[in-house]
Design an enzyme around this catalytic site. Structure first.
Site, PDB file in Angstrom:
ATOM      1  N   CYS A  52       0.857  -1.183   0.000  1.00 55.29           N
ATOM      2  CA  CYS A  52       0.000   0.000   0.000  1.00 55.29           C
ATOM      3  C   CYS A  52       0.898   1.240   0.000  1.00 55.29           C
ATOM      4  O   CYS A  52       1.804   1.350   0.838  1.00 55.29           O
ATOM      5  CB  CYS A  52      -0.907   0.013   1.228  1.00 55.29           C
ATOM      6  SG  CYS A  52      -1.874   1.537   1.371  1.00 55.29           S
ATOM      7  N   ASP A  59      -0.316  -5.916   0.379  1.00 55.63           N
ATOM      8  CA  ASP A  59      -1.595  -6.258  -0.243  1.00 55.63           C
ATOM      9  C   ASP A  59      -1.389  -7.518  -1.065  1.00 55.63           C
ATOM     10  O   ASP A  59      -0.333  -7.707  -1.684  1.00 55.63           O
ATOM     11  CB  ASP A  59      -2.089  -5.127  -1.147  1.00 55.63           C
ATOM     12  CG  ASP A  59      -2.581  -3.924  -0.367  1.00 55.63           C
ATOM     13  OD1 ASP A  59      -3.310  -4.120   0.620  1.00 55.63           O
ATOM     14  OD2 ASP A  59      -2.248  -2.790  -0.748  1.00 55.63           O
ATOM     15  N   VAL A  74       2.732 -15.525 -24.090  1.00 57.62           N
ATOM     16  CA  VAL A  74       3.542 -15.085 -22.952  1.00 57.62           C
ATOM     17  C   VAL A  74       4.438 -16.223 -22.501  1.00 57.62           C
ATOM     18  O   VAL A  74       3.984 -17.358 -22.333  1.00 57.62           O
ATOM     19  CB  VAL A  74       2.643 -14.647 -21.773  1.00 57.62           C
ATOM     20  CG1 VAL A  74       3.482 -14.362 -20.532  1.00 57.62           C
ATOM     21  CG2 VAL A  74       1.820 -13.441 -22.142  1.00 57.62           C
ATOM     22  N   GLU A  75       5.705 -15.922 -22.287  1.00 58.97           N
ATOM     23  CA  GLU A  75       6.628 -16.895 -21.691  1.00 58.97           C
ATOM     24  C   GLU A  75       6.440 -16.778 -20.173  1.00 58.97           C
ATOM     25  O   GLU A  75       6.619 -15.709 -19.600  1.00 58.97           O
ATOM     26  CB  GLU A  75       8.066 -16.581 -22.122  1.00 58.97           C
ATOM     27  CG  GLU A  75       9.066 -17.663 -21.769  1.00 58.97           C
ATOM     28  CD  GLU A  75       9.406 -17.664 -20.299  1.00 58.97           C
ATOM     29  OE1 GLU A  75       9.177 -18.722 -19.652  1.00 58.97           O
ATOM     30  OE2 GLU A  75       9.881 -16.630 -19.790  1.00 58.97           O
ATOM     31  N   SER A  76       6.060 -17.867 -19.531  1.00 57.24           N
ATOM     32  CA  SER A  76       5.581 -17.807 -18.145  1.00 57.24           C
ATOM     33  C   SER A  76       6.654 -17.449 -17.117  1.00 57.24           C
ATOM     34  O   SER A  76       6.347 -16.801 -16.115  1.00 57.24           O
ATOM     35  CB  SER A  76       4.892 -19.110 -17.753  1.00 57.24           C
ATOM     36  OG  SER A  76       5.768 -20.197 -17.863  1.00 57.24           O
ATOM     37  N   GLU A  94      -6.159  -0.784  -8.222  1.00 57.71           N
ATOM     38  CA  GLU A  94      -6.646  -0.452  -9.556  1.00 57.71           C
ATOM     39  C   GLU A  94      -5.493  -0.118 -10.498  1.00 57.71           C
ATOM     40  O   GLU A  94      -5.468  -0.554 -11.659  1.00 57.71           O
ATOM     41  CB  GLU A  94      -7.617   0.739  -9.486  1.00 57.71           C
ATOM     42  CG  GLU A  94      -8.828   0.496  -8.601  1.00 57.71           C
ATOM     43  CD  GLU A  94      -8.614   0.813  -7.113  1.00 57.71           C
ATOM     44  OE1 GLU A  94      -9.620   0.829  -6.381  1.00 57.71           O
ATOM     45  OE2 GLU A  94      -7.458   1.031  -6.679  1.00 57.71           O
TER      46      GLU A  94
END
Length: 155
Positions: A52, A59, A74-76, A94
């Site tokens: 935070c 968080d 995407v390459e993980s 957000e």
């Protein structure tokens, strides 16, 4: 299937540390072996952690990424390291969710991309954020949103 066309990947199969911050992180991609075929890919990260920016308290979120690829996937490992770089970053839920969507959007140019942050309760309130772009092809499906129990595979 032969393993070729992956020479541009710099993190998979090599020692790579977590970047100091998300801006320094590289989300690597590789060629979609089935271009022209619509299918949905889901990446789930049940342990996304940020800080935070006001209180400094941690968080936690489950991050769900659904996408319909065009030319790239995407390459993980690089994605895991990218997410790890948020651990000490002060950010609101957000902003974090939207930033992850932007970075994936820039890296993938997916036909459809949805990033969902299911943030754990803070002060008795959960914050769930959804950022979505593109149209889901009619022959693709999305799994239900929710936290998956990874021991049973049930939502």
């Amino acid at each position: 299937m032969p393993i070729d066309g992956y020479s541009s990947l710099t993190q998979l199969g090599r020692q790579a540390g977590v970047p100091a911050n998300p801006d320094e992180a590289v989300i690597e991609t590789f060629a979609n072996p089935h271009p022209g075929t619509n299918y949905t890919v889901r990446l789930t990260a049940p342990e996304l952690t940020t800080i935070c920016p006001i209180t400094g308290q941690p968080d936690f979120a489950t991050l769900i990424v659904d996408y319909v690829p065009r030319d790239r996937l995407v390459e993980s490992k690089s994605f895991k390291l990218f997410l790890g770089s948020f651990r000490n970053l002060g950010t609101f839920h957000e902003d974090c969710t939207a930033y992850i969507h932007k970075r994936l959007s820039d890296a993938l140019d997916a036909a459809f991309l949805r990033v969902v942050g299911l943030w754990n309760a803070r002060g008795g309130i959960t914050i769930d954020c959804v950022v979505q772009t593109g149209e889901l092809p009619s022959n693709c499906a999305l799994l239900p949103l929710g936290r998956t129990d990874y021991r049973t595979g049930r939502i």
